[in-house]
Design a protein around this motif. Structure first.
Motif, PDB file in Angstrom:
ATOM      1  N   LYS A  53       0.814  -1.219   0.000  1.00 22.36           N
ATOM      2  CA  LYS A  53       0.000   0.000   0.000  1.00 22.36           C
ATOM      3  C   LYS A  53       0.848   1.270   0.000  1.00 22.36           C
ATOM      4  O   LYS A  53       0.307   2.370  -0.077  1.00 22.36           O
ATOM      5  CB  LYS A  53      -0.929  -0.002   1.209  1.00 22.36           C
ATOM      6  CG  LYS A  53      -1.895  -1.186   1.226  1.00 22.36           C
ATOM      7  CD  LYS A  53      -2.768  -1.178   2.468  1.00 22.36           C
ATOM      8  CE  LYS A  53      -3.688  -2.392   2.499  1.00 22.36           C
ATOM      9  NZ  LYS A  53      -4.522  -2.425   3.730  1.00 22.36           N
ATOM     10  N   ASN A  54       2.162   1.095   0.113  1.00 22.85           N
ATOM     11  CA  ASN A  54       3.105   2.227   0.077  1.00 22.85           C
ATOM     12  C   ASN A  54       2.778   3.315   1.112  1.00 22.85           C
ATOM     13  O   ASN A  54       2.940   4.497   0.861  1.00 22.85           O
ATOM     14  CB  ASN A  54       3.135   2.859  -1.326  1.00 22.85           C
ATOM     15  CG  ASN A  54       3.689   1.900  -2.355  1.00 22.85           C
ATOM     16  OD1 ASN A  54       4.686   1.212  -2.090  1.00 22.85           O
ATOM     17  ND2 ASN A  54       3.032   1.827  -3.499  1.00 22.85           N
ATOM     18  N   GLN A  55       2.302   2.888   2.254  1.00 20.22           N
ATOM     19  CA  GLN A  55       2.029   3.845   3.329  1.00 20.22           C
ATOM     20  C   GLN A  55       3.342   4.287   3.974  1.00 20.22           C
ATOM     21  O   GLN A  55       4.327   3.541   3.989  1.00 20.22           O
ATOM     22  CB  GLN A  55       1.100   3.226   4.375  1.00 20.22           C
ATOM     23  CG  GLN A  55      -0.297   2.952   3.841  1.00 20.22           C
ATOM     24  CD  GLN A  55      -1.223   2.423   4.930  1.00 20.22           C
ATOM     25  OE1 GLN A  55      -1.057   2.701   6.104  1.00 20.22           O
ATOM     26  NE2 GLN A  55      -2.223   1.646   4.525  1.00 20.22           N
ATOM     27  N   VAL A  56       3.326   5.489   4.524  1.00 19.91           N
ATOM     28  CA  VAL A  56       4.527   6.065   5.135  1.00 19.91           C
ATOM     29  C   VAL A  56       4.368   6.057   6.660  1.00 19.91           C
ATOM     30  O   VAL A  56       3.345   6.512   7.187  1.00 19.91           O
ATOM     31  CB  VAL A  56       4.766   7.505   4.629  1.00 19.91           C
ATOM     32  CG1 VAL A  56       5.948   8.140   5.350  1.00 19.91           C
ATOM     33  CG2 VAL A  56       4.988   7.487   3.123  1.00 19.91           C
ATOM     34  N   PHE A  57       5.396   5.549   7.340  1.00 20.39           N
ATOM     35  CA  PHE A  57       5.399   5.507   8.803  1.00 20.39           C
ATOM     36  C   PHE A  57       6.726   6.038   9.324  1.00 20.39           C
ATOM     37  O   PHE A  57       7.791   5.665   8.816  1.00 20.39           O
ATOM     38  CB  PHE A  57       5.226   4.061   9.305  1.00 20.39           C
ATOM     39  CG  PHE A  57       3.978   3.392   8.826  1.00 20.39           C
ATOM     40  CD1 PHE A  57       2.788   3.545   9.509  1.00 20.39           C
ATOM     41  CD2 PHE A  57       4.005   2.602   7.686  1.00 20.39           C
ATOM     42  CE1 PHE A  57       1.636   2.910   9.063  1.00 20.39           C
ATOM     43  CE2 PHE A  57       2.865   1.970   7.234  1.00 20.39           C
ATOM     44  CZ  PHE A  57       1.670   2.130   7.926  1.00 20.39           C
ATOM     45  N   TYR A  58       6.648   6.841  10.352  1.00 20.35           N
ATOM     46  CA  TYR A  58       7.867   7.398  10.947  1.00 20.35           C
ATOM     47  C   TYR A  58       8.819   6.275  11.374  1.00 20.35           C
ATOM     48  O   TYR A  58       8.424   5.315  12.027  1.00 20.35           O
ATOM     49  CB  TYR A  58       7.539   8.265  12.171  1.00 20.35           C
ATOM     50  CG  TYR A  58       8.787   8.629  12.955  1.00 20.35           C
ATOM     51  CD1 TYR A  58       9.634   9.639  12.500  1.00 20.35           C
ATOM     52  CD2 TYR A  58       9.149   7.917  14.100  1.00 20.35           C
ATOM     53  CE1 TYR A  58      10.796   9.938  13.193  1.00 20.35           C
ATOM     54  CE2 TYR A  58      10.306   8.216  14.792  1.00 20.35           C
ATOM     55  CZ  TYR A  58      11.130   9.231  14.332  1.00 20.35           C
ATOM     56  OH  TYR A  58      12.289   9.515  15.004  1.00 20.35           O
ATOM     57  N   GLY A  59      10.094   6.428  11.011  1.00 15.07           N
ATOM     58  CA  GLY A  59      11.137   5.521  11.475  1.00 15.07           C
ATOM     59  C   GLY A  59      11.131   4.166  10.814  1.00 15.07           C
ATOM     60  O   GLY A  59      11.987   3.334  11.111  1.00 15.07           O
ATOM     61  N   ILE A  60      10.140   3.937   9.946  1.00 15.50           N
ATOM     62  CA  ILE A  60      10.052   2.657   9.242  1.00 15.50           C
ATOM     63  C   ILE A  60      10.444   2.853   7.782  1.00 15.50           C
ATOM     64  O   ILE A  60      11.298   2.134   7.257  1.00 15.50           O
ATOM     65  CB  ILE A  60       8.634   2.067   9.352  1.00 15.50           C
ATOM     66  CG1 ILE A  60       8.285   1.864  10.847  1.00 15.50           C
ATOM     67  CG2 ILE A  60       8.534   0.752   8.579  1.00 15.50           C
ATOM     68  CD1 ILE A  60       6.861   1.431  11.078  1.00 15.50           C
ATOM     69  N   ASN A  61       9.839   3.850   7.182  1.00 13.31           N
ATOM     70  CA  ASN A  61      10.290   4.249   5.841  1.00 13.31           C
ATOM     71  C   ASN A  61      10.463   5.780   5.766  1.00 13.31           C
ATOM     72  O   ASN A  61      10.208   6.392   4.747  1.00 13.31           O
ATOM     73  CB  ASN A  61       9.380   3.714   4.739  1.00 13.31           C
ATOM     74  CG  ASN A  61       7.914   3.985   5.015  1.00 13.31           C
ATOM     75  OD1 ASN A  61       7.568   4.714   5.931  1.00 13.31           O
ATOM     76  ND2 ASN A  61       7.053   3.377   4.207  1.00 13.31           N
ATOM     77  N   THR A  62      10.841   6.356   6.918  1.00 13.15           N
ATOM     78  CA  THR A  62      11.314   7.753   6.956  1.00 13.15           C
ATOM     79  C   THR A  62      12.602   7.782   7.770  1.00 13.15           C
ATOM     80  O   THR A  62      12.932   6.816   8.474  1.00 13.15           O
ATOM     81  CB  THR A  62      10.304   8.703   7.635  1.00 13.15           C
ATOM     82  OG1 THR A  62      10.360   8.507   9.058  1.00 13.15           O
ATOM     83  CG2 THR A  62       8.898   8.488   7.132  1.00 13.15           C
ATOM     84  N   GLY A  63      13.289   8.927   7.725  1.00  9.44           N
ATOM     85  CA  GLY A  63      14.438   9.117   8.591  1.00  9.44           C
ATOM     86  C   GLY A  63      13.999   9.333  10.033  1.00  9.44           C
ATOM     87  O   GLY A  63      12.803   9.317  10.355  1.00  9.44           O
TER      88      GLY A  63
END
Length: 524
Positions: A53-63
């Motif tokens: 689903k290409n969702q964005v989560f802090y610290g998982i697929n962000t800096g």
């Protein structure tokens, strides 16, 4: 009952179990099926959310921190897990005691086992394997801010447990048995393959308050037993000073409505029961350090009990960011700040303050025993032949120096904060510093109480037929001390004897024997 095995469920870990794993190397059982299923369900949801689903989560697929708005490609999320550990292996100072590191490991394993971190069960199982095989990472004592979790000390554990995508990479250091080896060598000797992490798992291994919680568990265990020793040492000093018993009268303390105060007065009456030294002269009342023992030590006990409750709740809390929760039909992710250690920082400071007072009042009694104007007829410095002999004077000097040291160490660390991470992390707890200071205070208090035992035993021997006149509990403690240390007739090196008494305190021989004699459980 001795605890020989512990089960990690994310819900039931106790301070006693942490201490058993940390100090006595209790076996940690494999994860149960319910715990595994809970972890696998949230991890599977997160995997689909990221990769499908290409969702964005802090610290998982962000800096991290000030890089929170930098999006990371999903196929690089595993490298992010490795990088966050590498970047946090920055600790300095002497290594933490192995018992502290083991406590951190079992606490972190239990936290991740709640299932809200959305990581694979194998991550928890890796820490369990290391505990059971006694692979103990080398963790420098300094570097944690006590917010964003105890990142630095936990990273020094994670770097031993994990590897890069090639199965190698920097591994830190670890003890295996008595050997200090590279982490890789220690894991090979223990036959535990280092683990390659996937998305989020690196952050989950280090994003918690496990250093502060571990220190809190070990501190609570020590404090609870140390205040029992403080009661016994006080009773021996009361005997030696021929104290006035009215200060401990049941009615006086019942009127206070304070549980800890009542408990301490009750314990002192039991320890002094049958004494022929207490009330043996015509004094009306004694100095505060003698007659106000319940009013001073009672609140200490209540503060320890308050801190115990908070720390034990923390052991079974989900401390990570973000956390994954089951919803009506699915799961949802919530990002916040559960890793912030302010509460634990307060507990460290509270304990530091009250334990410093235990030493403070103990030292005042030692001073009173050594001073003729205060001791009701005992010879100066508790030595029969003065002048040529200095007596126990300098033992009290040592106690005074430790009491003064505690006054600096007990300055609350939780009132301090230095902004970090480009002000993204603009308020931190500094609870890890408080934890280190607390453990140092506890060691100082142990030595101050040992010095009071030394002085009180000597003073009892200087009373005419003193040892025959003791109450039940004081007599038991006196006998154990005299099995190790004889009365001084002349000047004598005291450092070895103080350490013998410290050992008696640490191995709990005195309180176990006294409580058995008085038919009181070890825990009050």
């Amino acid at each position: 009952m001795d605890i020989t095995s512990v089960e990690i469920t994310g819900k039931t870990l106790t301070i006693e179990e942490v201490v058993a794993v940390a100090q006595n190397k209790a076996i940690v059982q494999p994860l149960g099926q319910e715990t595994r299923k809970r972890m696998e369900a949230s991890q599977q949801w997160l995997k689909e959310a990221i990769h499908e689903k290409n969702q964005v989560f802090y610290g998982i697929n962000t800096g991290f921190g000030s890089h929170a708005n930098d999006i990371i490609d999903s196929d690089k999320a595993s490298q992010l897990s490795r990088n966050v550990i590498l970047a946090d292996v920055t600790g300095v100072g002497e290594p933490l005691p192995q018992e502290m590191v083991r406590a951190m490991m079992v606490i972190r394993a239990n936290t991740m086992a709640t299932g809200h971190s959305a990581i694979r069960p194998v991550v928890v199982e890796q820490l369990i394997a290391m505990l059971n095989e006694n692979v103990v990472p080398y963790v420098p004592e300094k570097g944690s801010l006590g917010a964003s979790g105890d990142l630095v000390p936990l990273a020094h554990i994670a770097i031993v447990a994990t590897c890069d995508s090639k199965g190698s990479g920097y591994s830190g250091k670890a003890w295996y048995g008595d050997e200090l080896l590279s982490g890789e060598e220690a894991m090979k000797k223990a036959k535990i393959p280092r683990l390659h992490l996937i998305f989020k798992e690196g952050l989950s291994m280090i994003n918690g308050t496990s250093f502060m919680a571990a220190a809190g568990c070990l501190a609570i265990d020590k404090c609870e037993k140390l205040v029992q020793h403080a009661d016994v040492a006080a009773a021996m000093s009361l005997e030696a000073l021929t104290a006035v018993s009215n200060a401990f009268h049941h009615d006086l303390h019942a009127a206070s409505n304070q549980t800890g105060q009542v408990d301490t007065a009750t314990k002192l009456r039991a320890l002094l029961k049958g004494s022929k030294l207490i009330d043996s002269d015509q004094r009306v009342q004694d100095a505060y350090s003698v007659r106000c023992i319940p009013q001073i030590i009672g609140p200490v006990k209540e503060t320890i009990a308050f801190a115990r409750q908070y720390i034990e709740k923390t052991l079974n809390a989900s401390i990570d960011n973000p956390l994954i929760f089951p919803a009506q039909k699915d799961f949802h992710s919530v990002s916040g700040g559960s890793f912030h250690g302010e509460g634990l920082a307060f507990m460290m400071d509270f304990l530091s303050i009250v334990m410093s007072e235990v030493a403070n009042v103990s030292d005042r009694r030692s001073f009173g025993l050594l001073t003729p104007e205060l001791s009701n007829g005992l010879p100066s410095m508790l030595i029969p032949s003065n002048g040529i002999n200095t007596g126990l004077m300098v033992a009290q000097y040592v106690g005074a120096s430790l009491v003064s040291d505690n006054k600096t160490l007990a300055h609350p660390d939780s009132v301090d904060s230095i902004p970090t991470s480009a002000n993204q992390e603009d308020h931190v707890s500094m609870g890890a510093n408080g934890a280190r200071h607390l453990l140092e205070i506890i060691d100082n208090v142990t030595h101050v109480i040992a010095i009071e035992f030394l002085c009180a035993a000597q003073a009892i021997d200087l009373r005419e037929n003193g040892k025959e006149k003791l109450g039940t509990g004081a007599r038991t403690a006196y006998g154990l001390i005299r099995e190790q240390i004889q009365m001084y007739q002349n000047d004598h090196e005291m450092a070895p004897d103080i350490e013998k008494l410290v050992q008696l305190i640490n191995n709990e021989s005195i309180i176990n024997k006294v409580n058995e004699e008085l038919k009181i459980g070890v825990k009050q």
